[in-house]
Design a protein around this motif. Sequence first.
Motif, PDB file in Angstrom:
ATOM      1  N   ASP A   1     -75.983  -2.534 -12.117  1.00 20.39           N
ATOM      2  CA  ASP A   1     -75.303  -1.842 -11.022  1.00 20.39           C
ATOM      3  C   ASP A   1     -74.220  -2.733 -10.427  1.00 20.39           C
ATOM      4  O   ASP A   1     -74.508  -3.671  -9.686  1.00 20.39           O
ATOM      5  CB  ASP A   1     -76.328  -1.447  -9.947  1.00 20.39           C
ATOM      6  CG  ASP A   1     -75.751  -0.497  -8.908  1.00 20.39           C
ATOM      7  OD1 ASP A   1     -74.515  -0.360  -8.869  1.00 20.39           O
ATOM      8  OD2 ASP A   1     -76.534   0.104  -8.153  1.00 20.39           O
TER       9      ASP A   1
ATOM     10  N   ALA B   1     -72.179  -1.969  -8.159  1.00 21.41           N
ATOM     11  CA  ALA B   1     -72.033  -1.710  -6.719  1.00 21.41           C
ATOM     12  C   ALA B   1     -73.392  -1.746  -6.026  1.00 21.41           C
ATOM     13  O   ALA B   1     -73.715  -0.903  -5.199  1.00 21.41           O
ATOM     14  CB  ALA B   1     -71.358  -0.365  -6.500  1.00 21.41           C
TER      15      ALA B   1
ATOM     16  N   GLN C   1     -66.977  -1.500   2.102  1.00 24.27           N
ATOM     17  CA  GLN C   1     -66.613  -0.156   1.661  1.00 24.27           C
ATOM     18  C   GLN C   1     -65.398   0.354   2.423  1.00 24.27           C
ATOM     19  O   GLN C   1     -64.519   1.003   1.858  1.00 24.27           O
ATOM     20  CB  GLN C   1     -67.789   0.798   1.872  1.00 24.27           C
ATOM     21  CG  GLN C   1     -68.989   0.509   0.990  1.00 24.27           C
ATOM     22  CD  GLN C   1     -70.189   1.362   1.366  1.00 24.27           C
ATOM     23  OE1 GLN C   1     -70.095   2.229   2.227  1.00 24.27           O
ATOM     24  NE2 GLN C   1     -71.315   1.123   0.728  1.00 24.27           N
TER      25      GLN C   1
ATOM     26  N   VAL D   1     -63.743  10.158  -4.229  1.00 23.81           N
ATOM     27  CA  VAL D   1     -63.566   9.881  -5.659  1.00 23.81           C
ATOM     28  C   VAL D   1     -62.717  10.997  -6.252  1.00 23.81           C
ATOM     29  O   VAL D   1     -63.102  12.165  -6.212  1.00 23.81           O
ATOM     30  CB  VAL D   1     -64.924   9.804  -6.378  1.00 23.81           C
ATOM     31  CG1 VAL D   1     -64.728   9.583  -7.878  1.00 23.81           C
ATOM     32  CG2 VAL D   1     -65.784   8.693  -5.784  1.00 23.81           C
TER      33      VAL D   1
ATOM     34  N   TYR E   1     -75.024   3.304 -16.186  1.00 25.44           N
ATOM     35  CA  TYR E   1     -73.627   3.525 -15.815  1.00 25.44           C
ATOM     36  C   TYR E   1     -73.604   4.758 -14.911  1.00 25.44           C
ATOM     37  O   TYR E   1     -74.066   5.824 -15.300  1.00 25.44           O
ATOM     38  CB  TYR E   1     -72.759   3.769 -17.055  1.00 25.44           C
ATOM     39  CG  TYR E   1     -71.377   4.294 -16.718  1.00 25.44           C
ATOM     40  CD1 TYR E   1     -70.413   3.442 -16.204  1.00 25.44           C
ATOM     41  CD2 TYR E   1     -71.056   5.633 -16.878  1.00 25.44           C
ATOM     42  CE1 TYR E   1     -69.147   3.910 -15.871  1.00 25.44           C
ATOM     43  CE2 TYR E   1     -69.805   6.116 -16.556  1.00 25.44           C
ATOM     44  CZ  TYR E   1     -68.848   5.250 -16.053  1.00 25.44           C
ATOM     45  OH  TYR E   1     -67.612   5.715 -15.721  1.00 25.44           O
ATOM     46  N   ARG E   2     -73.121   4.603 -13.691  1.00 23.89           N
ATOM     47  CA  ARG E   2     -73.111   5.707 -12.749  1.00 23.89           C
ATOM     48  C   ARG E   2     -71.850   6.544 -12.920  1.00 23.89           C
ATOM     49  O   ARG E   2     -70.740   6.016 -12.881  1.00 23.89           O
ATOM     50  CB  ARG E   2     -73.209   5.177 -11.317  1.00 23.89           C
ATOM     51  CG  ARG E   2     -74.472   4.364 -11.090  1.00 23.89           C
ATOM     52  CD  ARG E   2     -74.693   4.036  -9.629  1.00 23.89           C
ATOM     53  NE  ARG E   2     -75.794   3.082  -9.497  1.00 23.89           N
ATOM     54  CZ  ARG E   2     -77.076   3.394  -9.604  1.00 23.89           C
ATOM     55  NH1 ARG E   2     -77.410   4.664  -9.847  1.00 23.89           N
ATOM     56  NH2 ARG E   2     -78.015   2.479  -9.492  1.00 23.89           N
TER      57      ARG E   2
ATOM     58  N   LEU F   1     -69.271   9.997 -12.059  1.00 23.39           N
ATOM     59  CA  LEU F   1     -68.455  10.362 -10.909  1.00 23.39           C
ATOM     60  C   LEU F   1     -69.275  10.991  -9.785  1.00 23.39           C
ATOM     61  O   LEU F   1     -69.026  10.737  -8.609  1.00 23.39           O
ATOM     62  CB  LEU F   1     -67.354  11.327 -11.361  1.00 23.39           C
ATOM     63  CG  LEU F   1     -66.312  10.722 -12.310  1.00 23.39           C
ATOM     64  CD1 LEU F   1     -65.520  11.821 -13.001  1.00 23.39           C
ATOM     65  CD2 LEU F   1     -65.371   9.793 -11.538  1.00 23.39           C
TER      66      LEU F   1
ATOM     67  N   GLU G   1     -72.407  10.428  -8.934  1.00 21.48           N
ATOM     68  CA  GLU G   1     -73.135   9.383  -8.205  1.00 21.48           C
ATOM     69  C   GLU G   1     -72.191   8.500  -7.408  1.00 21.48           C
ATOM     70  O   GLU G   1     -72.511   8.064  -6.301  1.00 21.48           O
ATOM     71  CB  GLU G   1     -73.954   8.532  -9.175  1.00 21.48           C
ATOM     72  CG  GLU G   1     -75.270   9.144  -9.581  1.00 21.48           C
ATOM     73  CD  GLU G   1     -76.092   8.197 -10.420  1.00 21.48           C
ATOM     74  OE1 GLU G   1     -76.886   7.426  -9.853  1.00 21.48           O
ATOM     75  OE2 GLU G   1     -75.942   8.235 -11.654  1.00 21.48           O
ATOM     76  N   GLN G   2     -71.021   8.216  -7.980  1.00 16.55           N
ATOM     77  CA  GLN G   2     -70.053   7.387  -7.266  1.00 16.55           C
ATOM     78  C   GLN G   2     -69.605   8.053  -5.967  1.00 16.55           C
ATOM     79  O   GLN G   2     -69.262   7.385  -4.992  1.00 16.55           O
ATOM     80  CB  GLN G   2     -68.834   7.133  -8.155  1.00 16.55           C
ATOM     81  CG  GLN G   2     -69.113   6.261  -9.370  1.00 16.55           C
ATOM     82  CD  GLN G   2     -67.914   6.197 -10.308  1.00 16.55           C
ATOM     83  OE1 GLN G   2     -66.767   6.232  -9.866  1.00 16.55           O
ATOM     84  NE2 GLN G   2     -68.171   6.125 -11.611  1.00 16.55           N
TER      85      GLN G   2
END
Length: 454
Positions: free
Chosen positions: A75, A77, A129, A197, A224-225, A227, A229-230
Amino acid sequence: MSKQEPYILVVDDEQDIRQLVSEILEDEGYQVAMAENATVARALKQECQPCLILLDIWMPDSDGITLLKEWVAEDDALCPVIMMSGHASVESAVEATRLGAYDFLEKPLSLAKLLLTVERALEASHLQQENAGLKQQLMLGVEPIGKSAVVERAKDQIKRLAQHDARVLFVGEAGVGKEMYARYLHNNSARRDGPFVDVSVGSIAPENSAVEFFGREDGGGKIYRGLLEQAHGGTLFLGEISGMDQETQARLLSALESSSFLRVGGSESVRVDVRVLSSTRMSLEEEVSSGRFRQDLYYLLNVVTLEIQPLREHSEDVPGLLNYYVDHFVAQEKLPFRKFSMAAQNYLRNYSWPGNVRELKNLVQRLMILGAGDDIELDEVKDALGSFAEEPVLTGVVPEFFNLPLKEAREHFEKSYLEYHFEKNGGSVAKLAAAIGMERTHLYRKLHALKIKL
């Protein structure tokens, strides 16, 4: 969406400590999830997506250092992690800090120190953030530029829509600023502190869509997250939604209806809280009628339709836009300041702007890079516009790129050629590929290489 308090995950194999820490945090207004071992912690981390983790070092199935190392690897982030232990060595504390732990607390816990450390960790994470968000806003503009009735009406509508969580479909010609209006909505909503996003749907090759949107898990536990999840807790903007392939349309429909999905290769459901905004320059009704776009997804995304007017419908904003982008390129790209003469401004107010605000921005940048002198005169503007006309030879204007080296001139021609046919085919990569006789995979690479915004 009402603003929720941060979610904190407490991981400790001692029930009394788990319960005590959780009760204290809940009394402070935080939401808390508890895990008694690494296995439960892994599952809750995916399900709750915590803003902070309190992690014990010694646990029955896996130690906290190993778990931290695993999360850091999978992760990019990762939220702040505060380690806890009553029997840890100095080496353990150093190792945890080296791996990226925010802080290290010794047991028995000082409750005052615990609350202070949690508060500081969340503040540091929020500031990080926020800084990332501010950088993004500086590049894209905070709000639509213009004082015309058209722009003021659109801004007023968006401010009212921002108070609700309904999905909005922005419609309008290429280059009118649909993405900027979507960002303006996000910035005025309760989700403003969450991520924004944005993705150009047409720029994602169909074979990569599932991973890009929903993420991926491999056999080694690396995640890998995608879009969705982002954008958790914020807004996902889908630019030119008509370019989405059928399989991704079906998966997105299911994900939006249930607010959950499976990553590619995953077996556990991931829950997300996302507001989806989308845009199109094409008639989605026609795409639905032709079978290229799912009717149920269309109705799901199109709760409210907001039409963004072309620049020719509010040409009184042109002088203000010209000044705004001059200042923008001076500040962001350190270009020498130049100003448009009154004659040039009047001419541009009466220009039809087929590429809308995007064309205006590109024109300003081109004139500031290639031109000389403090003033941008009418003849220079006409030459710059003429170099991108459909028939430059017949108009007697020699394109500017004719004076460049062959490699650069070829890039200029290819960019203009592809942009022309892209607009002519309604922004569809599939139609563009058929029109120019180019295989889609190669076309995607070419569009990216020439920085053509899809």
